[in-house]
Design a protein around this motif. Sequence first.
Motif, mmCIF file in Angstrom:
data_model
loop_
_atom_site.group_PDB
_atom_site.id
_atom_site.type_symbol
_atom_site.label_atom_id
_atom_site.label_comp_id
_atom_site.label_asym_id
_atom_site.label_seq_id
_atom_site.Cartn_x
_atom_site.Cartn_y
_atom_site.Cartn_z
ATOM 1 N N LEU A 1 -6.798 -4.460 -2.602
ATOM 2 C CA LEU A 1 -7.670 -4.221 -1.444
ATOM 3 C C LEU A 1 -7.530 -2.820 -0.863
ATOM 4 N N ALA A 2 -6.546 -2.046 -1.350
ATOM 5 C CA ALA A 2 -6.175 -0.792 -0.675
ATOM 6 C C ALA A 2 -7.315 0.210 -0.574
ATOM 7 N N LYS A 3 -8.180 0.285 -1.581
ATOM 8 C CA LYS A 3 -9.258 1.279 -1.582
ATOM 9 C C LYS A 3 -10.601 0.708 -1.136
ATOM 10 N N ALA A 4 -10.642 -0.563 -0.770
ATOM 11 C CA ALA A 4 -11.923 -1.194 -0.437
ATOM 12 C C ALA A 4 -12.577 -0.578 0.792
ATOM 13 N N ASP A 5 -11.771 -0.076 1.717
ATOM 14 C CA ASP A 5 -12.390 0.478 2.935
ATOM 15 C C ASP A 5 -13.101 1.802 2.676
ATOM 16 N N CYS B 1 5.863 -0.402 -2.216
ATOM 17 C CA CYS B 1 5.444 -0.661 -3.602
ATOM 18 C C CYS B 1 4.070 -0.054 -3.878
ATOM 19 N N VAL B 2 3.123 -0.259 -2.970
ATOM 20 C CA VAL B 2 1.755 0.212 -3.203
ATOM 21 C C VAL B 2 1.691 1.738 -3.091
ATOM 22 N N ALA B 3 2.427 2.325 -2.131
ATOM 23 C CA ALA B 3 2.433 3.788 -1.979
ATOM 24 C C ALA B 3 2.998 4.456 -3.232
ATOM 25 N N LEU B 4 4.109 3.921 -3.737
ATOM 26 C CA LEU B 4 4.683 4.473 -4.964
ATOM 27 C C LEU B 4 3.719 4.313 -6.133
ATOM 28 N N ALA B 5 3.118 3.142 -6.239
ATOM 29 C CA ALA B 5 2.188 2.883 -7.340
ATOM 30 C C ALA B 5 1.000 3.832 -7.285
ATOM 31 N N ASP B 6 0.448 4.030 -6.108
ATOM 32 C CA ASP B 6 -0.728 4.883 -5.950
ATOM 33 C C ASP B 6 -0.409 6.329 -6.317
ATOM 34 N N LYS B 7 0.722 6.833 -5.843
ATOM 35 C CA LYS B 7 1.091 8.233 -6.098
ATOM 36 C C LYS B 7 1.494 8.448 -7.551
ATOM 37 N N HIS C 1 -0.212 2.887 2.344
ATOM 38 C CA HIS C 1 -0.081 3.322 0.951
ATOM 39 C C HIS C 1 -0.454 4.791 0.778
ATOM 40 N N TYR C 2 -1.099 5.396 1.789
ATOM 41 C CA TYR C 2 -1.380 6.834 1.736
ATOM 42 C C TYR C 2 -0.182 7.663 2.217
#
Length: 731
Positions: A404-408, A463-469, A445-446
């Motif tokens: 859902l992180a990029k849905a906005d 977890c999501v911030a590390l994954a995204d970067k 996550h940003y």
Amino acid sequence: MTSRNLLVELLVEELPPKSLKQLGNSFAELLAAGLKVQGLVTEETHVTPYASPRRLAVHMTHVAAQAADQAVAQKLMPVAVGLDTQGQATPPLLKKLESLGADASVVPQLKRVMEDKTETLFLDRTVKGALLTDGLQKALQEAIHQLPIPKVMTYQLADGWQSVNFVRPAHALVALHGAEIVPVNILGLQAGRETQGHRFEAKINPIVLHNADSYVQQLATEGAVIASFSERRAEIVRQLTAAAVQENLVAIDDDALLDEVTALVEHPNVLVGKFAPEFLQVPQECLILTMKANQKYFPLLDVHEKLANKFLLVSNIRPTDPAQVIAGNERVVRSRLADAKFFFDQDRKKTLASRVPELNKVIYHNKLGTQGLRMHFVRAIARMIGQQLGDNVLADQAYEAATLAKADLLTDMVGEFPELQGIMGRYYAQYEGLDDDIAFAIEDHYKPRFAGDELPRNPVGICVALADKLETLVDMFGIGEIPTGDKDPFALRRHALGVIRILIEKSLPLELDALIGEVADVIDNQDIKNQWADDWVDNRRKSGEKTEFVDAAHRRIPKESREQLLTFIYERLAGSLREQSYTAHEVDAVLSLNPQNLSDIPKRLAAVRAFSALPEAASLAAANKRVGNILKKTEDSINTEVNTGLLQESAEQALYQALTDLSSKTNEAFSAGNYTTSLQMLAALKSPVDIFFDHVMVNVEDDSLRNNRLALLAQLHKLMNQVADLSKLAA
């Protein structure tokens, strides 16, 4: 020479507010530097910049009417060219002397100097100092040419024929040396002593300046203008603080906004406005950004840092009754906030999950496909990291948050205000009743977005911030998008520093090399790419659209790009540590070993610093460097097993015994993470190491003895360099 104060002012149309501060400072610095080169100002000269929406100006003290004469050695030509075999001047030399106002009579006084194995003629002469008129003209032209103008305008002069280039059309030039006009010109303007005050509130227009020192006072009293950028800014801060205190509220702190507003007004007047309380139902970040970005207002917060329905505006006029000014601004802000409320209400009609398929319409990179494909990778990486840091629960939460992180990005609010990405995702997630761990992870996550920014607040966000970067870094390096020089269009340096900070400051037990490899494996996972490609092709074909990004699902991450990325991250880490309190030697000693667990690095650095303070440190570091050099020169592979029967010399026997006694203790301390203790124990090696090198020859002719001594040194080298490469501490 006569010395007076100098004022130079360029009156222009309204300058770009975001660059005014820099333009003002640069104009003053460049002009002063140009005069200094010509000897017209000295170290005692005080330079004061002035900048307002319609003027760039500078005041300088102790400016000479003419620079002092200078004795210079004028280079002429090689002796072989200037003098014949009898030592007489040649025609080329006579011509050169004539151009300098001299003749053959000075030939006997010429100096001969060796330059790059060539004997050269020099003429000692006195050069007349530059006149202020000439010097200022030159300095002014150079300053205008070198100004950091964001975008140049071309406009026509009054004669209708000539055109000039400048940041905005210029209308008047002032140049006063004391009370005298300096006859210079620039941008089609001739210098005078007249300037303009405030467009509406000046008591006198034009203002005739008496002298260079009356500039500030006359602009203030006759022109209703605070000329100094810093003084005007301070006055705005004073008024903002007083108005906020009057309302029992606090004005939001924003230096960039304060600089911009300072660049928009010449005569600041802070007023209080308000808006309907119903708008406070909209997330305050939206309202604050709307008021700041669109209207340049200062929102007001209560003691709990919650937005109040009041704001401060900085007007450029001071009417007797400000009611109309306030009412006009309130009408404008009402429509702005209504737009924000409309976006917020409309966005909530769709769930974040329902927007996820639309991410395939958002292009991420022409070689990497869409945000939809990227989302598949990021959520798989987030789940993997969650499994390593926790359990199935954390892994599943990380997977959901990453989905859902990029849905906005597809919401109206983020479309209007991209700065709110993540923040709006969190609000919409909470509105839908999703768990706070998920909602805050969507926002976090940003993070960190910039140097000094806070880190994600919960394990899911980590977890999501590390994954995204990491996905960004591995994917971009995989297609060769590597930052060069000052070019970093995808902010990969920022992403790398974000990964570093999260791993270190959150003390995560993740090994960097393995982590990069696992991320690359996820991106190379064909099952994930096939799943995305099937959905992508089906959806596109149904709508009759092209399927050009299917190729993105077949790329693989080259092995060499993984190694490049690892090097890149260590370089960013080294730079970051050196900007902190660590010395280059300390950083190099630790990072030379490429420690994979970055969370250990602060402890390693602290241990190295403590070791460096030991009296034995310098000697041991030098010995370690010597050992390393000996081992590097050995062509054959070195067996670290020592044959005690071949230890003939008492010095090598003593060193072996010291290593035997010490190794188990240092290894135990190292394994427990007690790096300082592990290094400090090495102090006991100083004496046996020194004696060994004083009495033992390593490279003897006997192969068995030589190899045994090399094995002994290899053991020593390994023991000493577990925490850091101590040779880097050697002078």
